[in-house]
Design a protein around this motif. Structure first.
Motif, short mmCIF file in Angstrom:
data_model
loop_
_atom_site.label_atom_id
_atom_site.label_comp_id
_atom_site.label_asym_id
_atom_site.label_seq_id
_atom_site.Cartn_x
_atom_site.Cartn_y
_atom_site.Cartn_z
N PHE A 38 0.84 -1.19 0.00
CA PHE A 38 0.00 0.00 0.00
C PHE A 38 0.88 1.24 0.00
O PHE A 38 1.83 1.33 0.78
CB PHE A 38 -0.89 0.02 1.25
CG PHE A 38 -2.00 -0.98 1.23
CD1 PHE A 38 -3.07 -0.85 0.34
CD2 PHE A 38 -1.99 -2.05 2.11
CE1 PHE A 38 -4.10 -1.77 0.33
CE2 PHE A 38 -3.03 -2.98 2.10
CZ PHE A 38 -4.08 -2.84 1.21
N GLU A 39 0.53 2.19 -0.84
CA GLU A 39 1.26 3.45 -0.88
C GLU A 39 0.65 4.47 0.07
O GLU A 39 -0.57 4.59 0.17
CB GLU A 39 1.19 4.04 -2.29
CG GLU A 39 2.34 3.62 -3.18
CD GLU A 39 2.28 4.32 -4.51
OE1 GLU A 39 2.56 3.64 -5.51
OE2 GLU A 39 1.93 5.52 -4.57
N VAL A 40 1.53 5.24 0.74
CA VAL A 40 1.09 6.29 1.66
C VAL A 40 1.67 7.61 1.19
O VAL A 40 2.83 7.66 0.76
CB VAL A 40 1.62 6.02 3.09
CG1 VAL A 40 1.12 7.08 4.06
CG2 VAL A 40 1.21 4.64 3.57
N ASP A 41 0.87 8.65 1.26
CA ASP A 41 1.38 10.00 1.01
C ASP A 41 2.01 10.50 2.31
O ASP A 41 1.30 10.86 3.25
CB ASP A 41 0.23 10.90 0.56
CG ASP A 41 0.67 12.36 0.43
OD1 ASP A 41 1.86 12.66 0.68
OD2 ASP A 41 -0.19 13.19 0.09
N TYR A 42 3.34 10.49 2.36
CA TYR A 42 4.05 10.82 3.60
C TYR A 42 4.62 12.24 3.50
O TYR A 42 5.71 12.43 3.00
CB TYR A 42 5.16 9.81 3.86
CG TYR A 42 5.75 9.88 5.24
CD1 TYR A 42 5.06 9.38 6.33
CD2 TYR A 42 6.99 10.48 5.46
CE1 TYR A 42 5.58 9.45 7.61
CE2 TYR A 42 7.53 10.55 6.74
CZ TYR A 42 6.82 10.03 7.81
OH TYR A 42 7.35 10.11 9.08
N PHE A 43 3.86 13.20 3.94
CA PHE A 43 4.28 14.60 3.85
C PHE A 43 4.73 14.94 2.42
O PHE A 43 5.75 15.60 2.22
CB PHE A 43 5.42 14.89 4.84
CG PHE A 43 5.06 14.65 6.28
CD1 PHE A 43 4.14 15.46 6.94
CD2 PHE A 43 5.64 13.60 6.98
CE1 PHE A 43 3.82 15.23 8.27
CE2 PHE A 43 5.32 13.37 8.32
CZ PHE A 43 4.41 14.19 8.97
N GLY A 44 3.96 14.43 1.45
CA GLY A 44 4.29 14.74 0.06
C GLY A 44 5.25 13.78 -0.60
O GLY A 44 5.45 13.85 -1.81
N THR A 45 5.87 12.89 0.17
CA THR A 45 6.76 11.86 -0.39
C THR A 45 6.00 10.55 -0.49
O THR A 45 5.07 10.32 0.28
CB THR A 45 7.96 11.62 0.56
OG1 THR A 45 8.49 12.88 0.94
CG2 THR A 45 9.04 10.78 -0.10
N ARG A 46 6.41 9.67 -1.39
CA ARG A 46 5.77 8.37 -1.46
C ARG A 46 6.41 7.42 -0.44
O ARG A 46 7.63 7.28 -0.39
CB ARG A 46 5.94 7.79 -2.87
CG ARG A 46 5.15 6.51 -3.08
CD ARG A 46 5.41 5.90 -4.43
NE ARG A 46 4.97 6.80 -5.51
CZ ARG A 46 5.10 6.52 -6.80
NH1 ARG A 46 5.65 5.38 -7.18
NH2 ARG A 46 4.70 7.37 -7.71
#
Lengths: 441, 441
Positions: free
Chosen positions: A179-187
């Protein structure tokens, strides 16, 4: 007969404590599990976390409570009387009923019926309510006991519990199904396992475990896959090979079953769950030998395949039961080409690995093995797969500073419980399952 | 003098067991913590998970081991000798050293020095190695003991452990600061807390707890915020009000400290961590009264503010220590407008709530309170905030089928440990911290 409860009312007694209170006035609190109206008497069956008890109402009090719906939350005060005809041998007479909280809508099905007359989607869509059914609730009591037993066994063996990140910067460990997460704008990605972290922590604590969520973006909708499950992970250093890991796993499983016997006996009885014996030594068979057996005794010849098919796992479990009287079976030595890069090869037979699966009642419930522990072996293993070391730097730095021979395993809690209670779908052993079609409740 | 270890070698003895082995030959295994070369003798200090021991080498053996670097993994076989001048009063003589695994690169700093001569970024960038330093490792032993004590206390009070989803379909609980997940092509979110799940499970188990990760997309880079932390959550039904929750919390904290005393005494001593006493009754002060005190005794007048500033929390803790001899203080009754919609108002003073914070050594470490338990109250509370019930249907269905008065709390494990050991940054109490700038290792 009905009153608004006042704060500071008589101390609540649990239903399980009632047999010790015969002929005394008590207050119990719980849900109206069932109301049964007969000609001259009405029974209110109350449910709390410890069991059921009936209160006996006579006219005119029974009529005054006619509007009470099942699942209403009540405080019932009355006198405890032994009555061999009452469920549990006890009942409350001359009851005084206070409504703590009403129920404004019926449950999707009658929670008091001994079986569950509903389909899986209905059960899951309404799980906050349907889990109140004693049969649907029971697997989760068994799960809690299992985890407690797991931790107690490993604590006793000198393990330290760890809590590791579930958000990771690279999907390198297994690539697919993350699963991909949007981490403060980073993947970033959700961790598929604490594998790298638990290995690194062998360098710090030698023996570690974690009991936490892992995430698989599993696109197949099967009876045994979940998008999130609870992984019981362990890793230990200073081993000779994978057999030391298998010994610890045996202790862990034994501890889990002891805790289930001690803390969830009633739930096991309710579900008719037969608990297995853990042999002093769980039988084991090498993958190559397992393939020979399957080739000789089944219609298919699996030799050359890198893994066991579900039907093969079932056959091997039947074989282990027949030959060794064990419901558990270790299959060791899985081919290297199906195992992750950190897997330690079998000395002298480098196409096989120092790894294992634990099969239980026809299904793989644990995977484990010995890992590489030398930095140069990691460099070589990654090169062989056409990968560089850069993406793994955070992890590999541990191996440049001395890591002992080590290994570990991971068990899926929900799969374990499902096997134990004979649930045909792992979702019935999961509080709020997540899968390709389900994200709520 | 150096050999390749063979499988099936002499049983490993842990360093902590050596005092019982005086004058006997043993094998210990661990990391080369330090090598000290004097004129006629070389000391190898070995570290395992239970402590340190020195091996005494004389020529020509010492020279043969000159190439050995610190953090190499060794098996040292020798005779155990009491020596009052040796650290721990014991040493290994006539040692035979086998290298299990070499160290090919020095650690970022000398792990054997009593203090840590490195900045926080260096410590965190190399945490798989730097956590081997006894001072950096110790907080995590204290964390493991704390969680074990937490679970034991709640198990003893009839709680059931649960495992709930970390991927949720709506960001409704608090809106801001959530991480987005790509869930099979749909937008989903990482759970900021198990709040809704634990409340729903009160309807099933009455008393539940969870010890798992929660996620906050916290944009501020402070010494006390993390993007993932371990939340110790509990929720219980059949309460009179928030005071019943506070009593359970007191038991939980007491259990945590007992476990730390029992399982992490050495680590506390190493860090000079002074463990607090938990008073039989933790002092409490109502928010309104706290504001009066602050107005009367500090330079600022906080009345009218809906929350306490960090400086106010510090002042109140000093006040509690002075007036009540307690390092813990409950502040109750926080204004409703700063609390989430499921908060139960204070009877008779609806601008205040039946909620609390637990302050410890100047900082809030726990938030909790009584929740609404009637469906109609939820409908009204959401309407007041201009929200419909649709997004909450999965959760609210429980409240239409009878939910008892209930409440609960959540404690951040890392913050608790940081307070306990006096760490100025919560990252020093987190194995692999995640924050706005850090996603690895």
């Amino acid at each position: 007969m009905i009153s608004i409860p006042s704060t500071g009312s008589a101390e609540r007694v649990l239903i399980s404590e009632l047999p010790a209170c015969a002929d005394r006035p008590v207050s119990v609190e719980g849900w109206l599990h069932r109301r049964r109206t007969l000609k001259t008497v009405t029974f209110l069956v109350l449910r709390d976390r410890t069991g059921l008890v009936q209160a006996v109402l006579r006219e005119p009090h029974a009529s005054a409570l006619e509007h009470l719906t099942e699942e209403s939350v009540l405080r019932v005060s009355g006198i405890v009387k032994a009555n061999r005809q009452a469920p549990g041998g006890i009942e409350l007479i001359e009851p005084h009923v206070a409504v703590l909280s009403g129920s404004t809508e019926p449950a999707p099905f009658d929670l008091y019926r001994p079986t569950v007359p509903a389909t899986l989607p209905t059960i899951l869509d309404h799980s906050p309510v349907t889990l109140r059914h004693p049969r649907l609730r029971a697997p989760h009591v068994i799960a809690a006991a299992s985890v407690a037993g797991y931790r107690a066994a490993l604590d006793g063996l000198g393990f330290t519990e760890i809590h590791t990140p579930k958000i990771v910067g690279s999907s390198t460990e297994s690539g697919a199904n993350v699963f991909e997460v949007d981490y403060f704008g980073t993947r970033a990605y959700l961790a598929q396992s604490p594998q790298f972290f638990k290995q690194m922590m062998v360098g710090v604590f030698e023996r570690v475990y974690e009991t936490g969520p892992v995430f698989r973006a599993e696109p197949s909708d099967t009876a045994r896959h979940l998008a999130q499950y609870t992984s019981l992970d362990a890793e230990l250093g200073f081993i000779d090979d994978h057999r030391d890991v298998m010994e610890v796993l045996r202790e862990a499983v034994d501890g889990m079953l002891s805790a289930v016997r001690e803390r969830a006996q009633e739930e096991c009885e309710l579900l008719g769950a037969r608990l297995p014996e853990v042999p002093a030594r769980i039988p084991e068979i090498h993958f190559a030998q397992a393939q020979e057996l399957l080739a000789a005794h089944t219609a298919q010849d699996p030799r050359g395949e890198p893994d066991l098919a579900p039907a093969h796992e079932r056959w091997l479990c039947e074989w282990a039961a027949r030959e060794h009287g064990s419901e558990f079976l270790f299959v060791t030595g899985y081919p290297m080409r199906k195992r992750p890069f950190y897997t330690h090869a079998e000395p002298g037979r480098p196409e096989y690995s120092n790894s294992f699966d634990l099969l239980f009642r026809g299904l793989e419930i644990v995977t484990g093995g010995q890992r590489l522990h030398k930095y140069e072996d990691y460099v070589a293993a990654l090169a062989e797969r056409g990968e560089g070391v850069e993406a793994y730097e955070g992890y590999l730095q541990a191996f440049r500073r001395g890591m002992p021979p080590h290994g570990g395993f991971a068990m899926g809690l929900e799969r374990w419980v499902a096997r134990l209670v004979g649930a045909e779908n792992v979702r019935l052993a999961t509080l709020f399952p997540r899968d390709i079609t389900r994200l709520s409740p």
